[in-house]
Design a protein around this motif. Structure first.
Motif, short mmCIF file in Angstrom:
data_model
loop_
_atom_site.label_atom_id
_atom_site.label_comp_id
_atom_site.label_asym_id
_atom_site.label_seq_id
_atom_site.Cartn_x
_atom_site.Cartn_y
_atom_site.Cartn_z
N VAL A 44 35.82 38.19 62.80
CA VAL A 44 35.34 39.55 63.11
C VAL A 44 35.18 40.31 61.79
O VAL A 44 36.18 40.61 61.12
N PRO A 45 33.93 40.61 61.40
CA PRO A 45 33.72 41.28 60.11
C PRO A 45 34.51 42.58 59.93
O PRO A 45 35.05 42.82 58.84
N ALA A 46 34.60 43.40 60.96
CA ALA A 46 35.33 44.67 60.83
C ALA A 46 36.82 44.42 60.58
O ALA A 46 37.46 45.13 59.80
N LEU A 47 37.36 43.39 61.21
CA LEU A 47 38.77 43.04 60.99
C LEU A 47 38.96 42.46 59.59
O LEU A 47 39.93 42.80 58.90
N THR A 48 38.03 41.64 59.15
CA THR A 48 38.10 41.08 57.80
C THR A 48 38.12 42.21 56.77
O THR A 48 38.93 42.19 55.83
N ARG A 49 37.25 43.20 56.94
CA ARG A 49 37.21 44.32 56.00
C ARG A 49 38.50 45.13 56.05
O ARG A 49 39.03 45.54 55.01
N ALA A 50 39.04 45.36 57.24
CA ALA A 50 40.29 46.12 57.36
C ALA A 50 41.44 45.37 56.69
O ALA A 50 42.26 45.97 55.99
N ILE A 51 41.49 44.05 56.90
CA ILE A 51 42.53 43.24 56.27
C ILE A 51 42.41 43.30 54.76
O ILE A 51 43.41 43.45 54.04
N ARG A 52 41.19 43.19 54.24
CA ARG A 52 41.00 43.23 52.78
C ARG A 52 41.29 44.60 52.20
O ARG A 52 41.82 44.71 51.10
N ALA A 53 40.95 45.66 52.92
CA ALA A 53 41.25 47.01 52.43
C ALA A 53 42.75 47.19 52.30
O ALA A 53 43.25 47.71 51.28
N PHE A 54 43.50 46.74 53.30
CA PHE A 54 44.95 46.81 53.25
C PHE A 54 45.49 45.88 52.16
O PHE A 54 46.33 46.27 51.35
N GLY A 55 44.99 44.65 52.14
CA GLY A 55 45.46 43.68 51.16
C GLY A 55 45.21 44.12 49.74
O GLY A 55 46.07 43.98 48.87
N ASN A 56 44.03 44.66 49.48
CA ASN A 56 43.73 45.11 48.13
C ASN A 56 44.65 46.25 47.72
O ASN A 56 45.13 46.29 46.58
N ALA A 57 44.93 47.15 48.64
CA ALA A 57 45.85 48.25 48.32
C ALA A 57 47.24 47.71 48.02
O ALA A 57 47.91 48.18 47.09
N THR A 58 47.68 46.71 48.78
CA THR A 58 49.02 46.16 48.53
C THR A 58 49.07 45.36 47.24
O THR A 58 50.15 45.12 46.71
N GLU A 59 47.93 44.97 46.72
CA GLU A 59 47.89 44.27 45.43
C GLU A 59 48.06 45.24 44.26
O GLU A 59 48.63 44.89 43.24
N TYR A 60 47.54 46.45 44.40
CA TYR A 60 47.56 47.41 43.29
C TYR A 60 48.64 48.47 43.39
O TYR A 60 49.21 48.88 42.38
N VAL A 61 48.91 48.97 44.58
CA VAL A 61 49.79 50.13 44.73
C VAL A 61 51.23 49.88 44.25
O VAL A 61 51.78 50.72 43.54
N PRO A 62 51.86 48.74 44.58
CA PRO A 62 53.25 48.58 44.13
C PRO A 62 53.43 48.66 42.61
O PRO A 62 54.33 49.35 42.11
N ALA A 63 52.58 47.98 41.86
CA ALA A 63 52.68 48.04 40.40
C ALA A 63 52.42 49.45 39.89
O ALA A 63 53.10 49.93 38.98
N ALA A 64 51.46 50.13 40.51
CA ALA A 64 51.15 51.49 40.09
C ALA A 64 52.32 52.44 40.37
O ALA A 64 52.64 53.29 39.54
N LEU A 65 52.96 52.26 41.52
CA LEU A 65 54.11 53.11 41.83
C LEU A 65 55.27 52.83 40.89
O LEU A 65 55.99 53.76 40.49
N ALA A 66 55.44 51.59 40.51
CA ALA A 66 56.47 51.26 39.51
C ALA A 66 56.15 51.96 38.19
O ALA A 66 57.04 52.51 37.54
#
Length: 133
Positions: A44-66
């Motif tokens: 499902v393309p919409a689900l793929t995009r939602a998963i990637r939007a969340f995944g990409n945020a979880t890739e960057y946000v923790p290091a940035a918050l540190a």
């Protein structure tokens, strides 16, 4: 330097970024329920995009918050922490919006990546500066 004021500045942006992560997670869950997909993206393309939007945020946000937390700990002024936090947060929101709407390259997505990278580079430079008292 007032470390407490610096910590409050970092706390604001950390809190907003964490709320963003929760919102993105909820959007994934909504897409999963809407399309009855329990694991993966179900093609499902919409689900793929939602998963990637969340995944990409979880890739960057923790290091940035540190990075923001460390800036607060070394006593970086709130007037440095706030702009970096703002650029990071706006970048993550733009990227999520751009990616959620289209899997193609979008202006929002590109601006979000650029803003995120600018915030990370600014954090890195400031942390290196504050490493030498």
């Amino acid at each position: 330097m007032d470390i407490q004021a610096s910590a409050h500045a970092a706390a604001l942006w950390a809190g907003l970024c964490l709320i963003l992560l929760v919102v993105l997670a909820v959007l994934v869950t909504r897409q999963r329920r809407k399309h009855s997909v329990e694991l993966g993206d179900g093609g499902v393309p919409a689900l793929t995009r939602a998963i990637r939007a969340f995944g990409n945020a979880t890739e960057y946000v923790p290091a940035a918050l540190a990075g923001l937390a460390l800036l607060a700990l070394v006593g970086a002024p709130p007037l440095l922490i706030h702009p970096i936090g703002l650029i990071l947060f706006v970048g993550r929101v733009l990227h999520a919006v751009g990616l959620s709407r289209s899997s193609a390259a979008t202006l929002a997505r590109a601006a979000g990546v650029l803003a995120t990278w600018v915030s990370l580079i600014a954090m890195a430079a400031a942390l290196i500066f504050y490493a030498f008292p």
